[in-house]
Design a protein around this motif. Structure first.
Motif, PDB file in Angstrom:
ATOM      1  N   HIS A  40      38.965  18.311  54.653  1.00 22.56           N
ATOM      2  CA  HIS A  40      38.509  17.632  53.431  1.00 22.56           C
ATOM      3  C   HIS A  40      37.379  16.639  53.705  1.00 22.56           C
ATOM      4  O   HIS A  40      37.188  15.678  52.953  1.00 22.56           O
ATOM      5  CB  HIS A  40      39.648  16.922  52.703  1.00 22.56           C
ATOM      6  N   ARG A  41      36.631  16.858  54.792  1.00 19.62           N
ATOM      7  CA  ARG A  41      35.507  15.981  55.088  1.00 19.62           C
ATOM      8  C   ARG A  41      34.274  16.816  55.376  1.00 19.62           C
ATOM      9  O   ARG A  41      34.394  17.951  55.829  1.00 19.62           O
ATOM     10  CB  ARG A  41      35.824  15.092  56.292  1.00 19.62           C
ATOM     11  N   ALA A  42      33.113  16.197  55.101  1.00 14.46           N
ATOM     12  CA  ALA A  42      31.863  16.902  55.357  1.00 14.46           C
ATOM     13  C   ALA A  42      31.678  17.092  56.856  1.00 14.46           C
ATOM     14  O   ALA A  42      32.074  16.246  57.659  1.00 14.46           O
ATOM     15  CB  ALA A  42      30.696  16.099  54.785  1.00 14.46           C
ATOM     16  N   LYS A  44      30.170  16.991  60.393  1.00 15.67           N
ATOM     17  CA  LYS A  44      29.214  16.070  61.015  1.00 15.67           C
ATOM     18  C   LYS A  44      28.130  16.816  61.775  1.00 15.67           C
ATOM     19  O   LYS A  44      27.101  16.258  62.103  1.00 15.67           O
ATOM     20  CB  LYS A  44      29.951  15.121  61.962  1.00 15.67           C
ATOM     21  N   TYR A  49      29.339  20.419  53.026  1.00 24.20           N
ATOM     22  CA  TYR A  49      30.705  20.396  52.527  1.00 24.20           C
ATOM     23  C   TYR A  49      30.789  21.307  51.313  1.00 24.20           C
ATOM     24  O   TYR A  49      29.999  21.177  50.377  1.00 24.20           O
ATOM     25  CB  TYR A  49      31.126  18.972  52.150  1.00 24.20           C
ATOM     26  N   LYS A  52      27.547  22.955  50.197  1.00 23.74           N
ATOM     27  CA  LYS A  52      26.405  22.152  49.761  1.00 23.74           C
ATOM     28  C   LYS A  52      25.986  21.199  50.870  1.00 23.74           C
ATOM     29  O   LYS A  52      26.839  20.658  51.582  1.00 23.74           O
ATOM     30  CB  LYS A  52      26.771  21.323  48.531  1.00 23.74           C
ATOM     31  N   ILE A  55      25.085  15.527  53.634  1.00 23.92           N
ATOM     32  CA  ILE A  55      24.412  14.481  54.396  1.00 23.92           C
ATOM     33  C   ILE A  55      23.377  15.150  55.291  1.00 23.92           C
ATOM     34  O   ILE A  55      23.568  16.270  55.751  1.00 23.92           O
ATOM     35  CB  ILE A  55      25.400  13.649  55.242  1.00 23.92           C
TER      36      ILE A  55
ATOM     37  N   ARG B  96      31.985  12.298  41.645  1.00 27.96           N
ATOM     38  CA  ARG B  96      32.561  13.113  42.714  1.00 27.96           C
ATOM     39  C   ARG B  96      32.556  12.280  43.990  1.00 27.96           C
ATOM     40  O   ARG B  96      31.612  11.544  44.254  1.00 27.96           O
ATOM     41  CB  ARG B  96      31.718  14.360  42.904  1.00 27.96           C
ATOM     42  N   ILE B  98      32.882  12.639  48.089  1.00 32.99           N
ATOM     43  CA  ILE B  98      32.883  13.538  49.246  1.00 32.99           C
ATOM     44  C   ILE B  98      33.113  12.697  50.487  1.00 32.99           C
ATOM     45  O   ILE B  98      32.330  11.798  50.785  1.00 32.99           O
ATOM     46  CB  ILE B  98      31.561  14.302  49.348  1.00 32.99           C
ATOM     47  N   LYS B  99      34.189  12.971  51.199  1.00 34.55           N
ATOM     48  CA  LYS B  99      34.517  12.163  52.374  1.00 34.55           C
ATOM     49  C   LYS B  99      33.627  12.586  53.532  1.00 34.55           C
ATOM     50  O   LYS B  99      33.371  13.773  53.730  1.00 34.55           O
ATOM     51  CB  LYS B  99      35.978  12.352  52.736  1.00 34.55           C
ATOM     52  N   THR B 100      33.166  11.584  54.290  1.00 36.03           N
ATOM     53  CA  THR B 100      32.229  11.896  55.368  1.00 36.03           C
ATOM     54  C   THR B 100      32.684  11.334  56.713  1.00 36.03           C
ATOM     55  O   THR B 100      31.869  11.108  57.579  1.00 36.03           O
ATOM     56  CB  THR B 100      30.837  11.338  55.054  1.00 36.03           C
ATOM     57  N   GLY B 101      33.979  11.100  56.895  1.00 32.68           N
ATOM     58  CA  GLY B 101      34.456  10.632  58.187  1.00 32.68           C
ATOM     59  C   GLY B 101      34.549   9.127  58.255  1.00 32.68           C
ATOM     60  O   GLY B 101      34.546   8.450  57.231  1.00 32.68           O
ATOM     61  N   THR B 102      34.624   8.595  59.465  1.00 38.02           N
ATOM     62  CA  THR B 102      34.882   7.170  59.632  1.00 38.02           C
ATOM     63  C   THR B 102      33.631   6.441  60.111  1.00 38.02           C
ATOM     64  O   THR B 102      32.761   7.029  60.741  1.00 38.02           O
ATOM     65  CB  THR B 102      36.013   6.941  60.648  1.00 38.02           C
ATOM     66  N   ASP B 109      37.217   4.635  56.380  1.00 31.90           N
ATOM     67  CA  ASP B 109      36.915   5.939  55.802  1.00 31.90           C
ATOM     68  C   ASP B 109      35.666   5.817  54.938  1.00 31.90           C
ATOM     69  O   ASP B 109      35.644   5.028  53.993  1.00 31.90           O
ATOM     70  CB  ASP B 109      38.088   6.410  54.928  1.00 31.90           C
ATOM     71  N   ASP B 118      24.691  17.964  39.216  1.00 30.91           N
ATOM     72  CA  ASP B 118      24.141  19.236  39.658  1.00 30.91           C
ATOM     73  C   ASP B 118      25.225  20.291  39.828  1.00 30.91           C
ATOM     74  O   ASP B 118      25.018  21.287  40.484  1.00 30.91           O
ATOM     75  CB  ASP B 118      23.408  19.041  40.976  1.00 30.91           C
ATOM     76  N   SER B 119      26.419  20.054  39.218  1.00 34.40           N
ATOM     77  CA  SER B 119      27.552  20.937  39.500  1.00 34.40           C
ATOM     78  C   SER B 119      27.298  22.357  39.008  1.00 34.40           C
ATOM     79  O   SER B 119      27.599  23.319  39.692  1.00 34.40           O
ATOM     80  CB  SER B 119      28.816  20.385  38.865  1.00 34.40           C
ATOM     81  N   PRO B 122      23.897  24.444  41.139  1.00 34.73           N
ATOM     82  CA  PRO B 122      23.981  25.206  42.378  1.00 34.73           C
ATOM     83  C   PRO B 122      24.896  26.433  42.272  1.00 34.73           C
ATOM     84  O   PRO B 122      24.721  27.386  43.010  1.00 34.73           O
ATOM     85  CB  PRO B 122      24.557  24.220  43.377  1.00 34.73           C
TER      86      PRO B 122
END
Lengths: 59, 156
Positions: A40-42, A44, A49, A52, A55, B96, B98-102, B109, B118-119, B122
């Motif tokens: 559930h994370r983009a 790296k 993700y 799409k 980042i 929306r 979007i989780k990107t880590g730590t 988080d 833009d849903s 695309p």
């Protein structure tokens, strides 16, 4: 009040604690670049993700 | 009692928190997406969705309410003129996460909070790409046949 009658032996204690083991880190693999990713994370590695570009990753 | 009044305090007093969320939502409206921690994003999302609902109502009263919450007249202007009209067909869920880590340093988080604008865009090109691939397959099949036909013609 209820009180333990006997000292808990090391073996008794440790064999109970043996069930509480570290199970490691959950990971899946990025569908576009194949690197391991936390769920559930983009990613790296490539910044994608759900198909799409989320980042921008500097290489 | 504060039963079931769930909120994220984010380590700030009420006034500090409101000011921070107002700044965050203003930036979200101006830029379309912001990069922040997960807890801040979840709290900012509530305010953002409420502000967009104000924007969809669009009258002077709700414009003044939005200004009183966001404290930024330019952001409210873009909200009412540009952002809210693009959500007319969507009933809630305007943002929306979007989780990107730590984060390096405190392992917080991190995530991206963005407006769901833009849903639909695309999704349609993705389908078109598949159709194009299917359309290309028959042409690929046809070209060897043409080559064979020409080869037969040469053999004759």
């Amino acid at each position: 009040m209820g009180v333990p009658k006997r000292k808990m032996s090391k073996m008794k204690k440790r064999s109970r604690k043996a069930a509480n083991r570290y199970e490691g880190v959950e990971a899946t693999f990025c569908q576009s670049c194949g690197k391991p990713v936390a769920p559930h994370r983009a990613c790296k590695g490539c910044g994608i993700y759900k198909g799409k570009q989320v980042i921008t990753v500097s290489e | 009692m504060r039963h079931r009044k769930h909120t994220f305090k984010i380590g700030r007093s009420g006034a500090h928190r409101r000011a921070m969320l107002a700044n965050m939502v203003s930036s979200l409206i101006e830029c379309g997406e912001i990069k922040t921690t997960l807890v801040k994003a979840k709290e900012a999302r509530r305010l953002a969705d409420k502000m967009i609902t104000y924007g969809k109502k669009g009258d002077l009263h709700h414009r003044r309410l939005a200004i009183s919450k966001l404290r930024d007249e330019t952001a409210v202007k873009t909200l009412f003129d540009k952002v809210a009209p693009s959500f007319l067909e969507r009933k809630g869920g305007y943002t929306r996460i979007i989780k990107t880590g730590t984060r390096v340093g405190d392992a917080a988080d991190m995530c991206i909070l963005q407006l769901v604008q833009d849903s639909t865009a695309p999704a349609k090109p993705a389908k078109k790409v598949k159709k194009v691939e299917k359309a290309q397959e028959p042409t690929v099949v046809e070209t060897p046949a043409v080559v064979e036909a020409s080869a037969e013609a040469k053999a004759e």
